[in-house]
Design a protein around this motif. Structure first.
Motif, short mmCIF file in Angstrom:
data_model
loop_
_atom_site.label_atom_id
_atom_site.label_comp_id
_atom_site.label_asym_id
_atom_site.label_seq_id
_atom_site.Cartn_x
_atom_site.Cartn_y
_atom_site.Cartn_z
N TRP A 158 51.15 -65.72 -23.95
CA TRP A 158 52.13 -66.69 -23.46
C TRP A 158 51.56 -67.35 -22.22
O TRP A 158 51.01 -66.69 -21.34
N SER A 159 51.67 -68.68 -22.13
CA SER A 159 51.17 -69.40 -20.97
C SER A 159 52.13 -69.22 -19.80
O SER A 159 53.22 -68.66 -19.95
N ASN A 160 51.73 -69.71 -18.62
CA ASN A 160 52.59 -69.64 -17.44
C ASN A 160 53.87 -70.44 -17.61
O ASN A 160 54.87 -70.16 -16.95
N THR A 161 53.85 -71.42 -18.49
CA THR A 161 55.04 -72.23 -18.74
C THR A 161 55.92 -71.66 -19.85
O THR A 161 56.91 -72.26 -20.23
N GLY A 162 55.52 -70.50 -20.38
CA GLY A 162 56.32 -69.85 -21.41
C GLY A 162 56.03 -70.31 -22.83
O GLY A 162 56.79 -70.02 -23.75
N ARG A 163 54.93 -71.01 -23.02
CA ARG A 163 54.55 -71.49 -24.35
C ARG A 163 53.59 -70.52 -25.00
O ARG A 163 52.74 -69.92 -24.35
N PHE A 164 53.69 -70.41 -26.30
CA PHE A 164 52.81 -69.57 -27.10
C PHE A 164 51.45 -70.24 -27.17
O PHE A 164 51.35 -71.44 -27.41
N GLN A 165 50.37 -69.47 -26.95
CA GLN A 165 49.03 -70.06 -27.00
C GLN A 165 48.05 -69.11 -27.68
O GLN A 165 48.30 -67.91 -27.77
#
Length: 179
Positions: A158-165
């Motif tokens: 999960w990225s710092n912005t809360g997106r799956f990566q």
């Protein structure tokens, strides 16, 4: 005549260079997990942003067999994966072959595979959704490129912005495990 020849050459060049690249990336090494149920793992990723439809995989192990007469022949045996096809392939796919009594790898160690000059050959095909064009990829792993008592590192986070990566840079990262 000159215009026709130029048009013909242009169309041949365009047809050659407009074909999509497969974008199929395989792990540099295959790994075998430790434990009661050893499993051969091969990681493959779709490097393109396109969806691959009806992706299918097949594999075999090839190895030398010494006959009683002293001659050596090459044997080819199919490997079956837990899952041989996926209807929609966008990210990564970990191919899993359980090493049980029905497996040609059953009871073999890394040293046994080296002595038999073994090699695992894998092929994958599918249809590129955007162009409706078949894409394919293949790889082979000699016994020296098979790591025992390993698994693959996790590529999802999960990225710092809360997106799956997904981190394709970790596609090749094996992690040692204990038996």
């Amino acid at each position: 005549c000159g215009l026709v020849i130029i048009a013909l050459i242009t169309s041949l060049v365009f047809a050659r260079f407009s074909r999509p690249k497969a974008g199929v990336v395989f792990s540099h090494q295959a790994v075998v997990t430790a434990g009661d149920h050893p499993t051969l793992l091969i990681r493959v990723a779709n490097q393109r942003n396109n969806l691959v439809i009806d992706a299918r995989v097949s594999a075999m192990v090839t190895h030398d067999v010494r006959e009683s007469s002293g001659s050596v022949t090459r044997r080819f045996e199919d490997l079956t994966f837990v899952r041989t096809c996926t209807p929609f392939w966008t990210l990564t796919w970990t191919l899993m072959h359980r090493i049980d009594q029905s497996s040609p790898l059953w009871g073999l160690s890394h040293e046994d595979l080296m002595a038999k000059n073994a090699e695992i050959c894998v092929a994958i095909t599918g249809i590129d959704e955007t162009l409706a064009w078949q894409v394919c990829g293949h790889v082979s792993y000699p016994a020296s490129e098979i790591l025992w008592n390993h698994r693959f590192a996790d590529v999802f986070s999960w990225s710092n912005t809360g997106r799956f990566q997904i981190d394709l840079g970790r596609l090749q990262d094996p992690v040692e495990t204990t038996g």
